[in-house]
Design an enzyme around this catalytic site. Structure first.
Site, PDB file in Angstrom:
ATOM      1  N   GLY A 229       0.829  -1.199   0.000  1.00  0.00           N
ATOM      2  CA  GLY A 229       0.000   0.000   0.000  1.00  0.00           C
ATOM      3  C   GLY A 229       0.860   1.244   0.000  1.00  0.00           C
ATOM      4  O   GLY A 229       2.034   1.207  -0.387  1.00  0.00           O
ATOM      5  N   SER A 230       0.304   2.350   0.452  1.00  0.00           N
ATOM      6  CA  SER A 230       1.022   3.614   0.428  1.00  0.00           C
ATOM      7  C   SER A 230       2.123   3.644   1.483  1.00  0.00           C
ATOM      8  O   SER A 230       2.075   2.911   2.479  1.00  0.00           O
ATOM      9  CB  SER A 230       0.061   4.771   0.680  1.00  0.00           C
ATOM     10  OG  SER A 230      -0.377   4.770   2.034  1.00  0.00           O
ATOM     11  N   THR A 231       3.097   4.512   1.268  1.00  0.00           N
ATOM     12  CA  THR A 231       4.183   4.661   2.232  1.00  0.00           C
ATOM     13  C   THR A 231       3.665   5.145   3.579  1.00  0.00           C
ATOM     14  O   THR A 231       4.096   4.666   4.631  1.00  0.00           O
ATOM     15  CB  THR A 231       5.235   5.640   1.688  1.00  0.00           C
ATOM     16  OG1 THR A 231       5.758   5.138   0.452  1.00  0.00           O
ATOM     17  CG2 THR A 231       6.383   5.825   2.668  1.00  0.00           C
ATOM     18  N   ALA A 232       2.717   6.077   3.559  1.00  0.00           N
ATOM     19  CA  ALA A 232       2.175   6.606   4.809  1.00  0.00           C
ATOM     20  C   ALA A 232       1.502   5.506   5.623  1.00  0.00           C
ATOM     21  O   ALA A 232       1.722   5.385   6.836  1.00  0.00           O
ATOM     22  CB  ALA A 232       1.185   7.728   4.517  1.00  0.00           C
ATOM     23  N   GLY A 234       2.060   2.305   5.263  1.00  0.00           N
ATOM     24  CA  GLY A 234       3.107   1.349   5.615  1.00  0.00           C
ATOM     25  C   GLY A 234       3.828   1.728   6.894  1.00  0.00           C
ATOM     26  O   GLY A 234       4.165   0.866   7.714  1.00  0.00           O
ATOM     27  N   GLU A 251       5.785  -3.256   0.904  1.00  0.00           N
ATOM     28  CA  GLU A 251       5.916  -2.838  -0.496  1.00  0.00           C
ATOM     29  C   GLU A 251       5.021  -1.624  -0.643  1.00  0.00           C
ATOM     30  O   GLU A 251       3.800  -1.739  -0.643  1.00  0.00           O
ATOM     31  CB  GLU A 251       5.500  -3.976  -1.437  1.00  0.00           C
ATOM     32  CG  GLU A 251       5.975  -3.757  -2.866  1.00  0.00           C
ATOM     33  CD  GLU A 251       4.943  -3.061  -3.724  1.00  0.00           C
ATOM     34  OE1 GLU A 251       5.040  -1.804  -3.830  1.00  0.00           O
ATOM     35  OE2 GLU A 251       4.082  -3.727  -4.277  1.00  0.00           O
ATOM     36  N   CYS A 285       1.977   0.055  -8.979  1.00  0.00           N
ATOM     37  CA  CYS A 285       3.078   0.515  -8.134  1.00  0.00           C
ATOM     38  C   CYS A 285       4.389   0.558  -8.902  1.00  0.00           C
ATOM     39  O   CYS A 285       5.251   1.381  -8.617  1.00  0.00           O
ATOM     40  CB  CYS A 285       3.203  -0.372  -6.896  1.00  0.00           C
ATOM     41  SG  CYS A 285       3.486  -2.124  -7.255  1.00  0.00           S
TER      42      CYS A 285
END
Length: 505
Positions: A229-232, A234, A251, A285
């Protein structure tokens, strides 16, 4: 082996009227309800993990051959019912049916590879004991962790999570899977079909819901958590897992670059850039979001990609080139990135802000975009691409590596593609093609930086869901035994003489 009574693989059946809270999955093309699913509570998630833990012992004891037989049967069932699951993927994501089938082809190939290669990669093997431990037999083995939690995305709702699920199962773990709230039916379908060929225990369980359900899985006591998913998000997942020292695999997307060198096949590069940027409505992604073209071929490349992009059409009909933006909130992100690029001096050679027509976004090709623009620095996740000219490939590599992400990349060059690829700070690179690495089951998949860490797919992906166990066994009495309080006074001296003779040259 004792056969036990079957247990349900899904915690609360999809569409069950008995569950107090439910939510609808919608077709993003039409807004129509695909199905209703339970919102599972933290207690239900904990119970699912406890059930999976009981099943884990049985699943591990089946051994590599037993698990392979079951996973091979699952693969055959998926192939048999391919049209059914392709229709469901298409309904929950809005992507064309042909793209859903392409996703499933990758799933089937990876599932086959994981089941076939698990024993070769993970079984106990002997290793050299070294000069000082000649009397010891040494082995290393990769043992199952137990229960693996998987939190999956909506953009590739079956291929991406199966990169963790299939490899974790082949390694001997059971799995509790929390699919995206946008694509819950795909997760339930996976669990239900595996239960058909593994009726004894729920080795794959599914919990559905929103962020709270995912957070509960992080705190549920799983032995590892794999997130896409998104970095935030994650970072929040990692923080939750840190409370119990639960290891994580993250990821978190990317801002992938395609580099076009002076000697590239420009037509092929433009075709690849367009597919990498626009397929699945850009919701990939490892999709191409930035292109750096060496000045010598820049004009030709822009002409090629402009001509090709202008022909693409989004829509909900089977003939559409790509579908809608699956997550409604992403539409405004795409619009803001395009507007920011134009406000800072970039030019749109195809489309523009007017291309954003929810739930669809038409192709947008931006050129001469400043490097501090959102379209360069942040993940857009839509059918847009920036194309910037560079003096040479050295400048392209420098700009490619300047960002915070490091997932995949692409290089088009006839003479030095692999050389340039090795200079990119990414987990994967395709040379003279695009996204090819994701389709090779033997290759590890993952990134660096804000793209996360850990690997799925390949041998690394199998080992990712295991714990390493090293064992030594004494074969005979050593000539010198320095690791004893009853050693003689000259033992260490003789040992040092051996070390100097052997390693001091």
């Amino acid at each position: 082996m004792t056969q036990t009574a079957p247990e349900s693989s899904a915690v609360g059946a999809a569409g069950s009227d008995e569950h107090p809270k439910r939510f609808a999955s919608l077709d993003p093309r039409t807004g129509e309800v695909v199905a209703h699913h339970p919102v599972h509570s933290a207690q239900e998630v904990t119970e699912a993990v406890a059930t999976a833990r009981r099943a884990a012992t049985w699943w591990a004891e089946l051994g590599f051959d037993g698990r392979k037989q079951r996973l091979d049967a699952w693969r055959r069932l998926i192939v048999k019912r391919l049209d059914e699951i392709a229709n469901l993927v298409s309904a929950e994501t809005g992507k064309p049916n042909a793209d859903a089938k392409l996703e499933l082809a990758l799933v089937i190939d990876h599932l086959h590879w994981a089941a076939r290669n698990a024993e070769r990669v993970l079984r106990r093997r002997r290793v050299a004991s070294g000069l000082l431990m000649l009397n010891q037999a040494a082995t290393v083995e990769y043992r199952p962790l137990g229960v693996v939690g998987v939190i999956g995305p909506w953009n590739y709702p079956i291929f991406t999570p199966m990169g963790s699920i299939a490899y974790a199962l082949a390694a001997g773990n059971t799995v509790v899977f929390k699919p995206s709230e946008l694509t819950p039916g795909v997760g339930v379908w996976l669990a239900d079909t595996l239960a058909e060929v593994v009726p004894e225990h729920p080795v794959l369980s599914v919990v559905t819901g929103f962020g709270e359900t995912g957070a509960a899985l992080c705190r549920s006591g799983v032995d590892k958590l794999a997130f896409t998913g998104s970095t935030a998000t994650g970072k929040r997942v990692m923080a939750s897992c840190a409370e119990s020292l639960t290891p994580v695999l993250l990821e978190c997307g990317g801002k992938d670059v395609l580099i076009v060198d002076y000697d590239a096949d420009v037509a092929a590069a433009a075709d690849a850039a367009l597919w990498g940027a626009m397929s699945n409505a850009g919701q990939t992604c490892i999709g191409v979001e930035r292109v750096y073209v060496v000045e010598d071929v820049a004009e030709e490349f822009v002409e090629q990609i402009t001509k090709r992009a202008a022909k693409l059409r989004p829509g909900g009909q089977p003939s559409a080139d790509f579908g809608p933006i699956t997550m409604p909130s992403q539409v405004e992100v795409i619009r803001s990135h395009v507007q920011d690029a134009l406000d800072k001096g970039g030019r749109a050679v195809v489309g523009g802000t007017e291309s954003v027509r929810p739930p669809f976004v038409e192709p947008v090709v931006l050129v001469d975009v400043p490097e501090d623009s959102l379209a360069i620095t942040e993940e857009t996740f839509g059918p847009t691409v920036t194309v910037n000219r560079v003096r040479d490939v050295d400048e392209a590599v420098r700009l490619a590596n300047a960002g915070k992400y490091g997932l995949g990349g692409t290089v088009f060059s006839k003479s030095r593609g692999e050389q340039v690829a090795r200079r990119l700070r990414t987990g994967m690179v395709a040379v003279n093609s695009v996204i090819a690495f994701a389709a090779v089951p033997a290759l590890p998949f993952g990134g660096v930086g804000d793209s996360g860490f850990g690997r799925i797919h390949g041998e690394d992906g199998l080992r990712e869901f295991t714990r390493v166990q090293s064992v030594t066994r004494k074969r005979f009495k050593p000539v010198l035994n320095p690791m004893s309080f009853s050693r003689g006074g000259g033992v260490v001296g003789r040992l040092m003489a051996i070390v100097k003779a052997r390693y001091g040259r």
